[in-house]
Write a protein that holds these residues in place. Sequence first.
Motif, short mmCIF file in Angstrom:
data_model
loop_
_atom_site.label_atom_id
_atom_site.label_comp_id
_atom_site.label_asym_id
_atom_site.label_seq_id
_atom_site.Cartn_x
_atom_site.Cartn_y
_atom_site.Cartn_z
N PHE A 122 12.83 11.44 7.98
CA PHE A 122 11.52 10.63 7.54
C PHE A 122 11.69 9.25 7.97
CE2 PHE A 122 9.67 7.53 4.53
CZ PHE A 122 8.24 7.88 4.71
N LEU A 123 13.04 8.73 7.83
CA LEU A 123 13.38 7.10 8.02
C LEU A 123 13.46 6.98 9.59
CD1 LEU A 123 13.12 4.55 6.35
CD2 LEU A 123 15.63 4.82 6.26
N GLY A 124 14.13 8.03 10.24
CA GLY A 124 14.46 7.84 11.64
C GLY A 124 15.19 6.95 12.06
N ARG A 125 16.36 6.45 11.27
CA ARG A 125 17.18 5.28 11.71
C ARG A 125 18.40 5.86 12.57
NH1 ARG A 125 17.97 1.57 6.27
NH2 ARG A 125 19.39 3.39 5.76
N ARG A 183 21.29 14.23 -1.40
CA ARG A 183 19.80 13.62 -0.55
C ARG A 183 19.66 12.46 -1.10
NH1 ARG A 183 15.02 16.82 -2.56
NH2 ARG A 183 15.55 15.91 -4.58
N ALA A 184 19.76 11.99 -2.20
CA ALA A 184 19.30 10.78 -2.60
C ALA A 184 20.32 9.51 -1.96
CB ALA A 184 19.49 10.51 -3.98
N LEU A 185 21.53 9.93 -1.53
CA LEU A 185 22.40 8.94 -0.97
C LEU A 185 22.25 9.10 0.61
CD1 LEU A 185 25.61 9.92 -2.81
CD2 LEU A 185 24.20 7.69 -2.87
N ALA A 186 21.07 9.73 1.17
CA ALA A 186 21.10 10.30 2.68
C ALA A 186 21.06 8.94 3.44
CB ALA A 186 20.06 11.04 2.78
N ASN A 187 20.21 7.96 3.05
CA ASN A 187 19.88 6.86 3.76
C ASN A 187 20.73 5.61 3.15
OD1 ASN A 187 18.04 7.68 5.53
ND2 ASN A 187 16.33 8.06 4.06
N ASP A 188 21.70 5.82 2.57
CA ASP A 188 22.47 4.80 1.75
C ASP A 188 21.72 3.93 1.26
OD1 ASP A 188 25.04 3.75 1.35
OD2 ASP A 188 25.18 2.70 3.14
N PRO A 189 20.94 3.96 0.37
CA PRO A 189 20.19 3.07 -0.24
C PRO A 189 20.67 2.30 -1.21
CG PRO A 189 19.71 5.03 -1.34
CD PRO A 189 20.57 5.35 -0.23
N GLU A 209 13.93 3.70 2.31
CA GLU A 209 15.02 2.66 2.91
C GLU A 209 15.83 2.11 1.59
OE1 GLU A 209 13.24 -0.59 4.89
OE2 GLU A 209 12.87 0.67 6.69
N HIS A 210 15.03 2.00 0.68
CA HIS A 210 15.95 1.27 -0.51
C HIS A 210 16.18 2.02 -1.90
CE1 HIS A 210 13.87 -1.97 1.90
NE2 HIS A 210 14.95 -2.61 1.56
N VAL A 211 15.62 3.12 -1.99
CA VAL A 211 15.77 4.00 -3.13
C VAL A 211 16.14 5.38 -3.04
CG1 VAL A 211 14.94 4.51 -5.45
CG2 VAL A 211 14.00 2.53 -4.25
N GLY A 212 17.20 5.75 -3.78
CA GLY A 212 17.62 7.23 -3.92
C GLY A 212 17.05 7.84 -5.41
N ILE A 213 16.30 8.99 -5.14
CA ILE A 213 15.74 9.40 -6.49
C ILE A 213 16.53 10.77 -6.90
CG2 ILE A 213 13.55 10.15 -7.60
CD1 ILE A 213 12.17 8.49 -5.77
N VAL A 214 16.92 11.15 -8.07
CA VAL A 214 17.49 12.23 -8.59
C VAL A 214 16.41 12.74 -9.80
CG1 VAL A 214 19.22 13.34 -9.62
CG2 VAL A 214 19.71 11.33 -7.79
N PHE A 215 15.94 13.82 -9.64
CA PHE A 215 14.92 14.23 -10.73
C PHE A 215 15.55 15.38 -11.55
CE2 PHE A 215 12.50 13.29 -6.91
CZ PHE A 215 11.35 12.36 -7.43
N GLN A 216 15.05 15.45 -12.71
CA GLN A 216 15.57 16.37 -13.65
C GLN A 216 15.67 17.92 -13.13
OE1 GLN A 216 13.71 16.65 -17.40
NE2 GLN A 216 14.84 18.53 -18.05
N GLY A 243 0.95 -1.12 -0.01
CA GLY A 243 0.01 0.03 0.17
C GLY A 243 0.86 1.35 0.14
N ASN A 244 0.21 2.36 -0.03
CA ASN A 244 1.01 3.65 -0.29
C ASN A 244 1.89 4.02 0.96
OD1 ASN A 244 0.12 4.26 -2.92
ND2 ASN A 244 -1.73 5.34 -1.94
N GLU A 245 1.37 3.69 2.04
CA GLU A 245 2.34 3.86 3.14
C GLU A 245 3.33 2.96 3.53
OE1 GLU A 245 1.82 4.13 8.28
OE2 GLU A 245 -0.01 4.46 6.94
N ARG A 246 3.21 1.73 3.14
CA ARG A 246 4.47 0.85 3.27
C ARG A 246 5.35 1.11 2.23
NH1 ARG A 246 2.67 -5.27 3.43
NH2 ARG A 246 4.99 -5.32 3.72
N LEU A 247 4.76 1.61 0.91
CA LEU A 247 5.46 1.71 -0.11
C LEU A 247 6.77 2.87 -0.07
CD1 LEU A 247 6.23 0.55 -3.13
CD2 LEU A 247 4.20 2.00 -4.00
N ALA A 248 5.94 3.98 0.62
CA ALA A 248 6.83 5.09 1.09
C ALA A 248 7.97 4.82 1.94
CB ALA A 248 5.76 6.34 1.62
#
Length: 231
Positions: A113-116, A158-164, A86-93, A76-81
């Motif tokens: 957001f992740l709070g680790r 920022r995309a690397l923040a959580n070491d995805p 945790e797993h993906v770093g995203i870089v936009f144009q 679901g959307n909450e679990r997906l977020a």
Amino acid sequence: MQPIIELNQVYKDYPQAGGRQTVLHGIDLRIAAGEFVAIVGPSGNGKSTLLNLIAGIDHPSRGEIVVAGHALQNLGNERLARWRGEHVGIVFQFFQLLPALSLLQNVILPMDFLGRLPKRQRRERALQLLDSVGLLGAADRLPSQVSGGQQQRAAIARALANDPPLIVADEPTGNLDSASADSVFDLFSHLRDRGKTLLMVTHNEALADAASRKLEIRGGRLHADSHREPR
């Protein structure tokens, strides 16, 4: 070796007047951990849609998408977020930095957001990441106070923040001048050398040629899949 990305007969439809438009048609794909993959092809043929499905930004209409051991179509959307954090770093144009936050605060945000990590460690890690992309001296500046190339380098930090394990990028040099694009090119090459899995939509031939694998999407279908030594 178990692939980090696995797609089985993935379709994506969008409603339109009088019916539905199918943007992706039966995509089958396996990507191993540590691969640097460029997605190329004409505009409007489904490249960004494919990237968004793999990143968990959008949902498939049919088929199975397994990334880092998780079946995304079942979340679901909450679990997906949470999974995406945790797993993906995203870089936009267009960078997508929050304009009212400093570069440092933008990099800290995914960690909040992740709070680790404890708060003190989040700041320390964010400063280390900004230093790694050459922006330590601009940490307290707002996005509007730095150049487009610097904003994109901050977005990579920022995309690397959580070491995805997975970094996805949608036209990361598409809004940059050639010098800034070269700087981003060097950063992606460094991430490749560190063993990150990179998946990138690009029209930049030099950036695509840095990849070890090139996927060509035409008409919403996987038209070509070539492996080679990166330049």
